[in-house]
Design a protein around this motif. Sequence first.
Motif, mmCIF file in Angstrom:
data_model
loop_
_atom_site.group_PDB
_atom_site.id
_atom_site.type_symbol
_atom_site.label_atom_id
_atom_site.label_comp_id
_atom_site.label_asym_id
_atom_site.label_seq_id
_atom_site.Cartn_x
_atom_site.Cartn_y
_atom_site.Cartn_z
ATOM 1 N N SER A 18 2.047 5.145 -1.191
ATOM 2 C CA SER A 18 1.944 6.690 -2.064
ATOM 3 C C SER A 18 2.299 5.957 -4.002
ATOM 4 C CB SER A 18 2.442 7.619 -1.989
ATOM 5 O OG SER A 18 1.657 8.634 -1.139
ATOM 6 N N PRO A 74 2.140 2.920 -4.927
ATOM 7 C CA PRO A 74 1.669 1.432 -5.938
ATOM 8 C C PRO A 74 0.717 2.273 -6.524
ATOM 9 C CG PRO A 74 2.016 1.112 -3.345
ATOM 10 C CD PRO A 74 2.177 2.277 -3.314
ATOM 11 N N ASP A 82 1.174 -5.742 4.795
ATOM 12 C CA ASP A 82 1.614 -5.504 6.322
ATOM 13 C C ASP A 82 -0.873 -4.650 6.205
ATOM 14 O OD1 ASP A 82 1.249 -3.492 4.808
ATOM 15 O OD2 ASP A 82 3.224 -2.998 5.215
ATOM 16 N N PHE A 128 6.898 -2.643 7.412
ATOM 17 C CA PHE A 128 6.882 -2.040 8.283
ATOM 18 C C PHE A 128 8.094 -2.781 9.195
ATOM 19 C CE2 PHE A 128 2.594 -0.116 8.411
ATOM 20 C CZ PHE A 128 3.123 1.059 7.276
ATOM 21 N N THR A 186 0.976 -1.070 0.063
ATOM 22 C CA THR A 186 0.088 0.240 0.225
ATOM 23 C C THR A 186 1.231 1.131 -0.086
ATOM 24 O OG1 THR A 186 0.299 0.414 2.484
ATOM 25 C CG2 THR A 186 -1.967 -1.320 1.575
HETATM 26 C C1 F6R Z 1 2.604 -0.356 2.449
HETATM 27 C C2 F6R Z 1 4.608 -0.458 3.055
HETATM 28 C C3 F6R Z 1 4.854 0.251 2.944
HETATM 29 C C4 F6R Z 1 5.334 1.431 2.149
HETATM 30 C C5 F6R Z 1 6.612 2.380 2.583
HETATM 31 C C6 F6R Z 1 6.515 3.987 1.627
HETATM 32 O O1 F6R Z 1 2.195 -1.097 2.615
HETATM 33 O O2 F6R Z 1 4.851 -1.395 3.353
HETATM 34 O O3 F6R Z 1 6.767 -0.350 2.973
HETATM 35 O O4 F6R Z 1 5.492 0.774 1.200
HETATM 36 O O5 F6R Z 1 6.471 2.970 3.698
HETATM 37 O O6 F6R Z 1 5.385 4.449 1.778
HETATM 38 P P1 F6R Z 1 4.819 5.828 0.498
HETATM 39 O O7 F6R Z 1 4.527 4.635 -0.815
HETATM 40 O O8 F6R Z 1 3.655 5.996 0.967
HETATM 41 O O9 F6R Z 1 5.775 6.329 0.428
#
Ligand code: F6R
Length: 262
Positions: free
Chosen positions: A38, A40, A66, A140, A36
């Motif tokens: 921003s 993707p 997650d 995470f 999830t």
């Molecule tokens: C979300 C996830 C996180 C995000 C990361 C980047 O499922 O696992 O690792 O990929 O925090 O988030 P954005 O894309 O919002 O910068």
Amino acid sequence: MRVVIARDYEDLSKKAATFIAMEVRSRPESVLGLATGSTPLGTYKELVRMHRKGLDFSRVVTFNLDEYYRLAPEHPQSYHNFMNENFFNQVNIKKSNVHIPDGLTSDVDKFCAEYERTIKQKGGIDIQLLGIGRDGHLGFNEPGSSLGSRTRLKTLTEETVRDNARFFSNPDDVPRLAITMGVGTILDARKLLLIASGGAKAEAVKASIEGPITSQVTATVLQLHPHVICVVDEAAARLLSRRDYYTYVEKVAATVQENAHI
Ligand code: F6R
């Protein structure tokens, strides 16, 4: 590791979606690992567009990385809601084939062990889509996470809580805990597809692709995996020392492919 430098976010999204679509076309019952955040969003938009042109998700199985702990699936900021809104409700995926950690589980350890078992039962993840945090987290798995970790409850760093606050109307509502696949769980996927966009990710991208492997930047484990594609836009690629080489590799690969068709 294959490093693909995209012109911009749109190009990155198209390229990432194309890699996922290739997987689904070659194996309609593919098991996709999904992310999830921003980054993707554009990839899902592109996959929805491809679905409207015939890409079939009816046999695809998914596992999300997650979910926030103690956030109900109906909460607007839950990852359940994110996935439904941005992807699942717009393609022909069977809801019974969708798996997202249950943030409301009453027995976290049991739930996490079961999540791991279900991934195995479904044959393992074919391709895992990954974003990256500014601190280099995957899922995470914050700095200091064991590089062999499995699905579990994890405390988010202050930085991650602050980064995620942009989605919540009240910053105090941002969850401090999340259930996340572990680094080891992620490494078990047959292919990894990392996407990163924007200058704020440049340091994490540089450390992950070219830095020493360390639990302080969990994305550095990508270097241990035999099949990784990193699609990063120009801004996120800014600090890569070997970017000319990565671009050259893609050019050579394209030439070889073209010649193969002659
Ligand atoms: C979300 C996830 C996180 C995000 C990361 C980047 O499922 O696992 O690792 O990929 O925090 O988030 P954005 O894309 O919002 O910068």
